[in-house]
Write a protein that holds these residues in place. Structure first.
Motif, short mmCIF file in Angstrom:
data_model
loop_
_atom_site.label_atom_id
_atom_site.label_comp_id
_atom_site.label_asym_id
_atom_site.label_seq_id
_atom_site.Cartn_x
_atom_site.Cartn_y
_atom_site.Cartn_z
N SER A 100 79.83 55.98 89.99
CA SER A 100 78.82 55.82 89.14
C SER A 100 79.01 55.47 87.74
CB SER A 100 78.17 57.33 89.09
OG SER A 100 79.24 58.33 88.70
N ILE A 101 78.23 54.93 87.10
CA ILE A 101 78.56 54.23 85.76
C ILE A 101 77.47 54.63 84.64
CG2 ILE A 101 79.04 52.01 84.37
CD1 ILE A 101 79.49 50.89 87.15
N PHE A 102 77.83 55.13 83.47
CA PHE A 102 76.89 55.41 82.30
C PHE A 102 77.09 54.65 81.12
CE2 PHE A 102 76.69 59.01 85.20
CZ PHE A 102 75.19 59.31 85.21
N LYS A 103 76.27 54.66 80.16
CA LYS A 103 76.08 53.62 79.15
C LYS A 103 77.33 53.68 78.21
CE LYS A 103 72.89 56.25 76.44
NZ LYS A 103 71.33 56.32 75.97
N MET A 104 77.90 54.60 78.02
CA MET A 104 79.08 54.95 76.94
C MET A 104 80.31 54.72 77.85
SD MET A 104 77.51 55.06 74.03
CE MET A 104 75.83 55.48 73.77
N LYS A 105 81.25 53.69 77.60
CA LYS A 105 82.50 53.75 77.91
C LYS A 105 83.47 54.55 77.35
CE LYS A 105 82.16 48.68 79.25
NZ LYS A 105 82.84 47.31 79.24
N LEU A 106 84.35 55.26 78.25
CA LEU A 106 85.14 56.29 77.80
C LEU A 106 86.63 55.76 78.07
CD1 LEU A 106 85.29 59.07 76.64
CD2 LEU A 106 85.22 59.83 78.84
N CYS A 107 87.05 55.23 79.18
CA CYS A 107 88.50 54.46 79.23
C CYS A 107 88.42 53.79 80.40
CB CYS A 107 89.37 55.80 79.24
SG CYS A 107 89.70 56.75 80.79
N PRO A 108 89.37 52.62 80.36
CA PRO A 108 89.45 52.06 81.82
C PRO A 108 90.21 52.70 82.74
CG PRO A 108 90.82 51.28 79.87
CD PRO A 108 90.09 52.33 79.19
N VAL A 109 90.09 52.28 84.04
CA VAL A 109 90.75 52.87 85.09
C VAL A 109 92.25 52.99 84.85
CG1 VAL A 109 89.11 52.76 86.78
CG2 VAL A 109 90.92 50.96 86.38
N HIS A 110 93.11 52.26 84.46
CA HIS A 110 94.23 52.01 84.20
C HIS A 110 94.96 53.22 83.20
CE1 HIS A 110 93.19 49.17 81.17
NE2 HIS A 110 94.13 49.89 80.33
#
Length: 247
Positions: free
Chosen positions: A211-221
């Motif tokens: 699931s994806i929301f509009k504010m990016k928090l951090c990348p998977v790595h």
């Protein structure tokens, strides 16, 4: 989509993500925000949800002490059993709020020693029940919907600490896009939490994956551990194992 179908979808989203925004529901349902607000009002009057400005909260998130209200409680307890094993004596840790986080805190052994920082007043009270823990609250203005302290103060205080491990829940998590949030103020505090930690553990029920929301928090790595109720070898977790340790 009929009203009862629409409202069932809304309840599912609120239970799953603890909180929803009217604007996001409007897009997902392809209806006006006025229609969404009417649905939220009806659901609140029926006692199904807690309506707040701009959206709604699940009752389990607003009243986390009442475990009978919690969504997927058995799955969250399984996650807590796994997550608490990451906590070693003498560690310095950082946690946020959430019903899964609460289950983990309640499983910390009374003999455990260490230091916990938290941006959640409720988590601080739960942690204080463990005599061996040093508990420090990161201050600020408490946000009604996320139930964590937000604003410049927590971001500034978080910049001055370094912890061994940070525990975050997942509002949204995708194997390509990483962690995401729906609210700007909450996102800024959680970004500061991630920066202050040597390692990051994300604990979440599997229904929130992809699931994806509009504010990016951090990348998977940037994620070191992913803890769900699923067996680590479950096929749904395979895309995540490329970037993090799945527990």
């Amino acid at each position: 989509m009929f009203k009862n179908e629409r409202q069932s979808f809304i309840i599912k989203q609120i239970n799953l993500h603890n909180k929803v925004l009217s604007s996001e529901l409007s897009v997902k349902l392809n209806v006006s925000e006025d229609t969404v607000r009417r649905d939220l009002t009806e659901l609140a009057e029926a006692g199904e949800i807690i309506k707040v400005h701009g959206g709604a909260l699940s009752k389990s998130y607003h009243y986390p002490i009442q475990q009978n209200l919690s969504y997927a409680v058995e799955a969250k307890k399984e996650i807590a059993k796994k997550a608490v094993k990451l906590i070693q004596p003498g560690m310095t840790l950082l946690i946020e709020a959430g019903t899964t986080m609460l289950e983990m805190v309640r499983m910390i052994p009374d003999t455990m020693e260490g230091t916990f920082f938290t941006v959640s007043p409720l988590m601080a009270l739960e942690l204080a029940a463990h005599p061996g823990l040093n508990v420090i609250v990161i201050g600020g203005k408490i946000d009604y919907t996320s139930q964590i302290n937000i604003g410049e103060r927590p971001i500034s205080e978080l910049a001055d600490i370094r912890v061994d491990l940070c525990f975050l829940g997942a509002h949204g998590l995708d194997s390509k896009e990483g962690l995401s949030e729906s609210e700007w103020n909450v996102t800024q505090v959680k970004k500061a939490m991630i920066k202050s930690a040597s390692k990051l553990a994300v604990i979440t029920i599997s229904e929130k994956l992809n699931s994806i929301f509009k504010m990016k928090l951090c990348p998977v790595h940037n994620i070191d551990y992913l803890v769900t109720e699923l067996d680590p070898n479950d096929k749904h977790l395979k895309p995540y194992k490329k970037n993090m340790q799945v527990i």
